[in-house]
Design a protein around this motif. Structure first.
Motif, short mmCIF file in Angstrom:
data_model
loop_
_atom_site.label_atom_id
_atom_site.label_comp_id
_atom_site.label_asym_id
_atom_site.label_seq_id
_atom_site.Cartn_x
_atom_site.Cartn_y
_atom_site.Cartn_z
N PRO A 343 0.82 -1.21 0.00
CA PRO A 343 0.00 0.00 0.00
C PRO A 343 0.86 1.26 0.00
N ASN A 344 0.37 2.29 -0.66
CA ASN A 344 1.05 3.57 -0.61
C ASN A 344 1.18 4.02 0.84
N GLY A 345 2.24 4.76 1.12
CA GLY A 345 2.46 5.27 2.47
C GLY A 345 2.52 6.78 2.46
N THR A 346 2.22 7.39 3.59
CA THR A 346 2.29 8.84 3.71
C THR A 346 3.06 9.22 4.97
N PHE A 347 3.65 10.40 4.92
CA PHE A 347 4.30 10.99 6.10
C PHE A 347 4.33 12.49 5.90
N GLY A 348 3.96 13.23 6.93
CA GLY A 348 3.90 14.68 6.81
C GLY A 348 4.46 15.41 8.00
N ASN A 349 4.71 16.70 7.80
CA ASN A 349 5.20 17.59 8.84
C ASN A 349 4.40 18.88 8.85
N ASP A 350 4.35 19.53 10.02
CA ASP A 350 3.71 20.84 10.14
C ASP A 350 4.78 21.93 10.09
N GLN A 351 4.45 23.01 9.41
CA GLN A 351 5.30 24.20 9.38
C GLN A 351 4.45 25.40 9.79
N THR A 352 4.97 26.23 10.68
CA THR A 352 4.21 27.39 11.12
C THR A 352 4.34 28.52 10.11
N VAL A 353 3.20 29.16 9.84
CA VAL A 353 3.16 30.28 8.89
C VAL A 353 2.44 31.45 9.56
N THR A 354 3.08 32.59 9.54
CA THR A 354 2.46 33.81 10.04
C THR A 354 1.87 34.58 8.86
N VAL A 355 0.60 34.94 8.97
CA VAL A 355 -0.07 35.66 7.89
C VAL A 355 -0.47 37.04 8.41
N GLN A 356 0.03 38.06 7.73
CA GLN A 356 -0.23 39.43 8.16
C GLN A 356 -1.15 40.16 7.19
N GLU A 357 -1.89 41.14 7.74
CA GLU A 357 -2.69 42.00 6.87
C GLU A 357 -1.78 42.94 6.09
N ILE A 358 -2.18 43.23 4.87
CA ILE A 358 -1.45 44.22 4.10
C ILE A 358 -1.89 45.60 4.55
N GLN A 359 -0.98 46.39 5.02
CA GLN A 359 -1.32 47.71 5.53
C GLN A 359 -1.44 48.71 4.38
N ALA A 360 -2.57 49.41 4.37
CA ALA A 360 -2.78 50.43 3.34
C ALA A 360 -2.70 51.82 3.98
N VAL A 361 -2.15 52.76 3.27
CA VAL A 361 -2.02 54.13 3.77
C VAL A 361 -3.02 55.03 3.03
N ASN A 362 -3.91 55.69 3.77
CA ASN A 362 -4.89 56.62 3.19
C ASN A 362 -4.28 58.02 3.12
N ARG A 363 -4.38 58.61 1.95
CA ARG A 363 -3.83 59.97 1.78
C ARG A 363 -4.98 60.96 1.66
#
Length: 363
Positions: A343-363
């Motif tokens: 049978p096919n086998g699987t193995f995985g790992n977790d990686q942490t990802v930080t997701v930030q909002e894109i900051q917009a500047v109002n003029r």
């Protein structure tokens, strides 16, 4: 010698009594390591064998090599077939005739003298003794005379061996047939379906196989922005086939099997429902050059990655756990040209990802 069916029938020996007798007398190969031991024939030694210096258990030990766990534990491969499991036990070479006689006769006498060992269980032990001393058969199994010592050196008695990595004790102890004789160079009788063979060794190699960590390269790395595609890839150099071998080598009987795991795909799971994957299935297939995905390069910012993820919401003060799981196609080859698919086998790992909002500047 004809089978003495009337003797067994008169005793009314039950399956439970048979199991009790065998579990009390036949000791399967233990997990604990021991000093180097002698197989009893041919001077072969197994430094990782269990038991003592007279050769007890040594022949039943299986040697593992390649990409396998170093402590004998179960490896990190998860089968994609939920109905497939490694063998819980098997029959394997145990002792030569003289060593077997010494071991069995001592154990039989000890059990016969155990307080309370009477009734059906006591009768079963006596019948077992006759099976090996007087050549009377046990139910449908022909017996042996004087433990077959006249053929010492020409073969070995085989006995049940528990798989120490099987969690279910009932399955682990299900190989309860009496030890049987096999001539050197011959295979076990066909009725012993659980007798050790290349197919069983292949399954055991699979069970002990260690696959490499699945850490994908990301761009942007570790920290990304909302709605910004993150590219993911695995280079060929870190994404190669893996092999594991299981072997049983004793005088007159040498077999082995090697399992080969080849990576075929990568599945990305973003760690949140507020995300999209590329492709939509999250399954990134292997490229012609055995890599997966495509490295990000300058000028590709407006392109969708062939393998990647896009987060739709910020991770706030925390992180998302991006899980990368590789599926491996696994097959095996063994002694005598045997081979096939596992049978096919699987193995995985977790990686942490930080997701930030894109900051917009109002003029």
């Amino acid at each position: 010698m004809p089978v003495n069916r009337s003797r067994s029938a008169a005793l009314g020996t039950s399956t439970a009594a048979l199991t009790l007798s065998i579990s009390a007398l036949i000791f399967t190969a233990p997990n604990a390591a021991a000093e180097p031991v002698d197989f009893g024939k041919g001077g072969a030694t197994e430094e990782k064998g269990g038991g003592d210096k007279t050769g007890i258990f040594a022949a039943a030990r299986i040697q593992y090599s390649g990409s396998v766990t170093k402590n004998g534990s179960t490896g990190n491969v998860t089968s994609t077939d939920v109905n497939w499991t490694p063998p819980p036990c098997w029959y394997a070479p145990y002792l030569g005739a003289k060593d077997f006689k010494k071991k069995m006769s001592e154990d039989i006498e000890r059990k016969k003298n155990t307080p309370g060992m009477g009734g059906t269980a006591g009768a079963a032990i006596g019948e077992m003794q006759r099976h090996y001393e007087d050549e009377y058969g046990w139910t449908d199994t022909p017996g042996y005379k004087d433990y077959n010592v006249e053929n010492d050196g020409k073969g070995m008695f085989w006995a049940g061996v528990e798989n120490p990595n099987e969690p279910d004790p009932l399955k682990r102890s299900s190989c309860t047939e009496l030890p049987f004789w096999v001539e050197n160079g011959d295979g076990p009788p066909p009725q012993y379906e659980e007798a050790i063979k290349p197919e069983i060794l292949a399954a055991l190699a699979y069970q002990h196989m260690e696959l490499p960590d699945t850490k994908v390269t990301l761009a942007p790395e570790a920290t990304t922005k909302v709605n910004l595609p993150t590219w993911a890839w695995l280079d060929k150099a870190v994404f190669d086939e893996v092999q594991a071998t299981a072997a049983l080598n004793v005088p007159g009987f040498n077999i082995q099997a090697t399992t080969t795991a080849k990576p075929v795909s990568l599945k990305l799971e973003p760690g949140t429902e507020d995300a999209e994957t590329y492709p939509a299935s999250g399954e990134c297939t292997i490229n012609a050059d055995d890599s997966i995905g495509e490295p990000y390069a300058k000028g590709k910012a407006d392109q969708d990655p062939p393998c990647g993820v896009k987060y739709l919401r910020s991770s706030g003060d925390g992180t998302y756990k991006l899980r990368a799981t590789i599926t491996w196609d696994i097959d095996w080859t063994g002694t005598g040209g045997a081979g096939g698919d596992l049978p096919n086998g699987t193995f995985g790992n977790d990686q942490t990802v930080t997701v930030q909002e894109i900051q917009a500047v109002n003029r």
